[in-house]
Design a protein around this motif. Structure first.
Motif, PDB file in Angstrom:
ATOM      1  N   VAL A  97       0.845  -1.200   0.000  1.00  0.00           N
ATOM      2  CA  VAL A  97       0.000   0.000   0.000  1.00  0.00           C
ATOM      3  C   VAL A  97       0.878   1.246   0.000  1.00  0.00           C
ATOM      4  CG1 VAL A  97      -1.675   1.356   1.323  1.00  0.00           C
ATOM      5  CG2 VAL A  97      -1.956  -1.123   1.117  1.00  0.00           C
ATOM      6  N   PHE A  98       1.926   1.246   0.835  1.00  0.00           N
ATOM      7  CA  PHE A  98       2.805   2.411   0.918  1.00  0.00           C
ATOM      8  C   PHE A  98       3.511   2.673  -0.411  1.00  0.00           C
ATOM      9  CE2 PHE A  98       6.982   4.302   1.533  1.00  0.00           C
ATOM     10  CZ  PHE A  98       6.661   5.459   2.227  1.00  0.00           C
ATOM     11  N   PHE A  99       4.168   1.672  -0.947  1.00  0.00           N
ATOM     12  CA  PHE A  99       4.903   1.876  -2.196  1.00  0.00           C
ATOM     13  C   PHE A  99       3.958   2.147  -3.367  1.00  0.00           C
ATOM     14  CE2 PHE A  99       8.375  -0.493   0.043  1.00  0.00           C
ATOM     15  CZ  PHE A  99       9.317   0.534  -0.018  1.00  0.00           C
ATOM     16  N   GLY A 100       2.756   1.584  -3.301  1.00  0.00           N
ATOM     17  CA  GLY A 100       1.754   1.890  -4.319  1.00  0.00           C
ATOM     18  C   GLY A 100       1.359   3.352  -4.279  1.00  0.00           C
ATOM     19  N   THR A 101       1.243   3.897  -3.059  1.00  0.00           N
ATOM     20  CA  THR A 101       0.918   5.315  -2.898  1.00  0.00           C
ATOM     21  C   THR A 101       2.043   6.194  -3.443  1.00  0.00           C
ATOM     22  OG1 THR A 101      -0.304   4.785  -0.882  1.00  0.00           O
ATOM     23  CG2 THR A 101       0.258   7.089  -1.229  1.00  0.00           C
ATOM     24  N   VAL A 102       3.278   5.793  -3.169  1.00  0.00           N
ATOM     25  CA  VAL A 102       4.425   6.543  -3.694  1.00  0.00           C
ATOM     26  C   VAL A 102       4.414   6.525  -5.225  1.00  0.00           C
ATOM     27  CG1 VAL A 102       6.924   6.786  -3.700  1.00  0.00           C
ATOM     28  CG2 VAL A 102       5.781   5.954  -1.652  1.00  0.00           C
ATOM     29  N   ALA A 103       4.076   5.389  -5.810  1.00  0.00           N
ATOM     30  CA  ALA A 103       4.023   5.282  -7.269  1.00  0.00           C
ATOM     31  C   ALA A 103       2.963   6.217  -7.849  1.00  0.00           C
ATOM     32  CB  ALA A 103       3.743   3.836  -7.674  1.00  0.00           C
ATOM     33  N   ILE A 104       1.806   6.271  -7.194  1.00  0.00           N
ATOM     34  CA  ILE A 104       0.727   7.154  -7.653  1.00  0.00           C
ATOM     35  C   ILE A 104       1.159   8.616  -7.546  1.00  0.00           C
ATOM     36  CG2 ILE A 104      -1.609   7.955  -7.157  1.00  0.00           C
ATOM     37  CD1 ILE A 104      -2.228   5.104  -6.179  1.00  0.00           C
ATOM     38  N   ALA A 105       1.782   8.965  -6.410  1.00  0.00           N
ATOM     39  CA  ALA A 105       2.250  10.334  -6.215  1.00  0.00           C
ATOM     40  C   ALA A 105       3.320  10.698  -7.244  1.00  0.00           C
ATOM     41  CB  ALA A 105       2.790  10.503  -4.799  1.00  0.00           C
ATOM     42  N   ALA A 106       4.202   9.748  -7.516  1.00  0.00           N
ATOM     43  CA  ALA A 106       5.257   9.987  -8.509  1.00  0.00           C
ATOM     44  C   ALA A 106       4.660  10.273  -9.886  1.00  0.00           C
ATOM     45  CB  ALA A 106       6.186   8.778  -8.577  1.00  0.00           C
ATOM     46  N   LEU A 107       3.578   9.600 -10.213  1.00  0.00           N
ATOM     47  CA  LEU A 107       2.944   9.794 -11.509  1.00  0.00           C
ATOM     48  C   LEU A 107       2.433  11.223 -11.677  1.00  0.00           C
ATOM     49  CD1 LEU A 107       1.921   8.618 -14.176  1.00  0.00           C
ATOM     50  CD2 LEU A 107      -0.154   7.878 -12.984  1.00  0.00           C
ATOM     51  N   SER A 108       1.797  11.763 -10.630  1.00  0.00           N
ATOM     52  CA  SER A 108       1.263  13.121 -10.732  1.00  0.00           C
ATOM     53  C   SER A 108       2.377  14.148 -10.908  1.00  0.00           C
ATOM     54  CB  SER A 108       0.420  13.452  -9.488  1.00  0.00           C
ATOM     55  OG  SER A 108       1.215  13.419  -8.316  1.00  0.00           O
ATOM     56  N   SER A 109       3.519  13.931 -10.260  1.00  0.00           N
ATOM     57  CA  SER A 109       4.642  14.849 -10.418  1.00  0.00           C
ATOM     58  C   SER A 109       5.306  14.694 -11.784  1.00  0.00           C
ATOM     59  CB  SER A 109       5.686  14.595  -9.330  1.00  0.00           C
ATOM     60  OG  SER A 109       5.193  14.957  -8.068  1.00  0.00           O
ATOM     61  N   ALA A 110       5.452  13.459 -12.226  1.00  0.00           N
ATOM     62  CA  ALA A 110       6.089  13.209 -13.521  1.00  0.00           C
ATOM     63  C   ALA A 110       5.288  13.830 -14.661  1.00  0.00           C
ATOM     64  CB  ALA A 110       6.242  11.709 -13.738  1.00  0.00           C
ATOM     65  N   ILE A 111       3.978  13.786 -14.549  1.00  0.00           N
ATOM     66  CA  ILE A 111       3.119  14.412 -15.559  1.00  0.00           C
ATOM     67  C   ILE A 111       3.464  15.890 -15.695  1.00  0.00           C
ATOM     68  CG2 ILE A 111       0.741  15.137 -16.017  1.00  0.00           C
ATOM     69  CD1 ILE A 111      -0.142  12.493 -14.680  1.00  0.00           C
ATOM     70  N   SER A 112       3.630  16.572 -14.556  1.00  0.00           N
ATOM     71  CA  SER A 112       3.907  18.013 -14.591  1.00  0.00           C
ATOM     72  C   SER A 112       5.275  18.296 -15.199  1.00  0.00           C
ATOM     73  CB  SER A 112       3.816  18.596 -13.179  1.00  0.00           C
ATOM     74  OG  SER A 112       4.849  18.104 -12.347  1.00  0.00           O
ATOM     75  N   LEU A 113       6.278  17.478 -14.870  1.00  0.00           N
ATOM     76  CA  LEU A 113       7.610  17.680 -15.429  1.00  0.00           C
ATOM     77  C   LEU A 113       7.608  17.480 -16.946  1.00  0.00           C
ATOM     78  CD1 LEU A 113       9.701  15.829 -12.702  1.00  0.00           C
ATOM     79  CD2 LEU A 113       9.765  18.286 -13.187  1.00  0.00           C
ATOM     80  N   MET A 114       6.897  16.471 -17.379  1.00  0.00           N
ATOM     81  CA  MET A 114       6.792  16.214 -18.819  1.00  0.00           C
ATOM     82  C   MET A 114       6.063  17.361 -19.523  1.00  0.00           C
ATOM     83  SD  MET A 114       7.112  14.015 -21.400  1.00  0.00           S
ATOM     84  CE  MET A 114       6.522  12.391 -21.709  1.00  0.00           C
ATOM     85  N   GLU A 115       5.043  17.904 -18.887  1.00  0.00           N
ATOM     86  CA  GLU A 115       4.256  18.976 -19.487  1.00  0.00           C
ATOM     87  C   GLU A 115       5.101  20.216 -19.731  1.00  0.00           C
ATOM     88  OE1 GLU A 115       1.232  21.139 -21.198  1.00  0.00           O
ATOM     89  OE2 GLU A 115       1.438  18.986 -20.882  1.00  0.00           O
ATOM     90  N   VAL A 116       6.076  20.501 -18.862  1.00  0.00           N
ATOM     91  CA  VAL A 116       6.949  21.660 -19.054  1.00  0.00           C
ATOM     92  C   VAL A 116       7.651  21.575 -20.405  1.00  0.00           C
ATOM     93  CG1 VAL A 116       9.022  22.827 -18.231  1.00  0.00           C
ATOM     94  CG2 VAL A 116       7.329  22.028 -16.585  1.00  0.00           C
ATOM     95  N   VAL A 117       8.241  20.437 -20.706  1.00  0.00           N
ATOM     96  CA  VAL A 117       8.992  20.274 -21.945  1.00  0.00           C
ATOM     97  C   VAL A 117       8.051  20.187 -23.144  1.00  0.00           C
ATOM     98  CG1 VAL A 117      10.816  18.978 -23.088  1.00  0.00           C
ATOM     99  CG2 VAL A 117      10.719  19.009 -20.593  1.00  0.00           C
ATOM    100  N   VAL A 118       6.961  19.445 -22.990  1.00  0.00           N
ATOM    101  CA  VAL A 118       6.006  19.291 -24.091  1.00  0.00           C
ATOM    102  C   VAL A 118       5.365  20.631 -24.439  1.00  0.00           C
ATOM    103  CG1 VAL A 118       3.763  18.288 -24.714  1.00  0.00           C
ATOM    104  CG2 VAL A 118       5.535  16.851 -23.682  1.00  0.00           C
ATOM    105  N   SER A 119       5.034  21.432 -23.432  1.00  0.00           N
ATOM    106  CA  SER A 119       4.398  22.728 -23.710  1.00  0.00           C
ATOM    107  C   SER A 119       5.318  23.625 -24.525  1.00  0.00           C
ATOM    108  CB  SER A 119       4.006  23.418 -22.404  1.00  0.00           C
ATOM    109  OG  SER A 119       5.151  23.826 -21.676  1.00  0.00           O
TER     110      SER A 119
END
Length: 451
Positions: free
Chosen positions: A310-332
């Protein structure tokens, strides 16, 4: 993107706040924050970090917000529009920072997926030495590259869909899930035998530690504050560029910082009771310390496999939301300035980031090489230059933009500007110098030994 082309916007205020919170609440909170606290002296680091969040993070976030909303552009386009001349190239620092961070961030996120599956297989090892050997096997080589690829594929797919149907829809599910699960895990951690000692370590600062270790604590706390709030990466500039002009930026910023800091704080209430209960030293350094220490702790706990998954799954979900934003900077940037369609931009940029991340997946020393450079140098340097430009050359524009959706700020406008001019800039200069010295020490010790 042509000047008269319609630009996508957030469908709702909640969507923007969740996206910004999702960017802030990621590996910076749940992976980096606990091992930074442990590495830098426990509550002493926590105190300095919280001060930096309020005194440095909030004013700096407002600067990125006003730049993004005023220009309606990515970091390169934004700096070109408001600064011109050499300042337009500062935007490239933000692009480079997001690009580099996501390359190794995705590798660490891949570890979280791998450790989630490991928990479901009841595969955590209670012996610390065995847990460390297991981590080295899973966190480098082909296994790490595979999960790095899986994570990046998910990020590419979400960003390719767009702002409303991709990013906004994803974070409206991700962020509430993170909040609910972390609160539940903190309640569970409070029942453990080591909770009392853990809370003392985490919440009772030793003033002698601050006096003796400030040269290490200060750059680490400044870098962590910027990292966890997604500042200095161009994320908040980019996300604010999709905002309407009537939004209260100060109110939104306070909500975002409040959520982010609360999740980081609660994560400490989860991690340290687990470590103390299992008798694991929280001061073990290194990017993989939290994986080794927690996996060993979960291996010793009743139903540890489930709690760990459950803990590492939560970290994975949180990582996804941050990674999306980092990718959006370059894509934009590619979408805005090069007139490339979003899906193609996401695929090409995502593929390039994946390739850059392979060295970090290959060896942990190389991951530290990228992490320290991006976190303590690139991120702070880009943020410092932006703060100087806006507070000293564009102060009237910044105050006028901040007043949209708020009204006349009166004396608060100059207070904000002078806080950025003096306090924020001074702290970032000190943090940058100390960060460069710290990175040089790493190059001449750990990295030199690796070579």
């Amino acid at each position: 993107m042509a000047a008269d082309s319609p630009r996508e916007q957030w469908a709702t205020r909640v969507g923007f706040i969740f996206a910004a919170v999702g960017s802030a609440v990621g590996l910076g909170n749940i992976w980096r924050f606990p091992f930074q606290v442990g590495q830098e002296g426990g509550a002493a680091f926590l105190l300095i970090y919280l001060l930096f969040i309020v005194l440095i993070g909030f004013p700096a976030m407002l600067v990125e917000f006003v730049v993004g909303r005023h220009t309606k552009r990515n970091p390169v386009g934004a700096l070109k529009r408001i600064g011109g001349g050499v300042w337009q190239y500062v935007g490239w620092i933000f692009i480079a920072t997001g690009f580099v961070i996501l390359s190794y961030y995705s590798v660490v996120a891949g570890w979280t997926i791998r450790y989630t599956l490991l928990g479901l297989q009841d595969g955590y090892l209670g012996d610390a030495a065995e847990a460390e050997a297991q981590f080295v096997t899973l966190a480098s080589g082909l296994d790490a590259i595979l999960f790095h690829a899986i994570f990046m594929a998910i990020v590419i797919a979400i960003v390719a869909v767009g702002i409303q149907r991709g990013i906004e829809l994803a974070v409206k599910v991700i962020v509430p899930a993170i909040v609910v699960i972390t609160v539940g895990l903190a309640i569970y951690a409070a029942t453990l035998a080591g909770a009392g000692d853990a809370y003392s370590y985490y919440l009772s600062p030793e003033w002698g530690t601050i006096a003796a270790e400030w040269q290490s604590i200060l750059p680490a706390a400044a870098g962590q504050a910027f990292f966890t709030l997604s500042l200095g990466m161009g994320v908040m500039i980019t996300y604010a560029s999709y905002l309407d002009e009537d939004r209260n930026l100060a109110e939104d910023g306070a909500i975002i910082i409040g959520f982010d800091t609360a999740i980081a704080f609660v994560t400490g209430l989860i991690v340290f009771p687990i470590l103390f209960t299992a008798g694991v030293d929280p001061a073990d350094p290194g990017a993989g310390a939290i994986f080794v220490s927690l996996a060993a702790a979960f291996g010793d706990l009743t139903l540890g496999w489930l709690i760990g998954a459950v803990f590492f799954g939560t970290v994975a979900i949180a990582a996804l939301s941050s990674a999306i934003s980092l990718m959006e900077v370059v894509v934009s940037y590619v979408v805005d300035e090069r007139d490339v369609d979003r899906a193609t931009a996401a695929l090409v940029i995502g593929g390039a980031i994946f390739l850059l991340g392979i060295p970090s997946a290959y060896d942990l020393v190389l991951l530290d090489l990228f992490d320290l450079f991006a976190d303590q140098i690139l991120l702070v340097f880009g943020g410092l230059l932006l703060m100087i430009l806006v507070s000293w050359s564009l102060s009237e524009l910044a105050v006028d933009e901040l007043e949209r959706g708020i009204g006349d700020l009166g004396s608060l406008g100059p207070v904000w500007i002078w806080t950025v001019r003096l306090l924020v800039v001074l702290v970032l200069i000190i943090a940058l110098v100390l960060g460069i010295l710290d990175y040089y020490e790493f190059l001449t010790t750990d990295f030199a030994d690796w070579l």
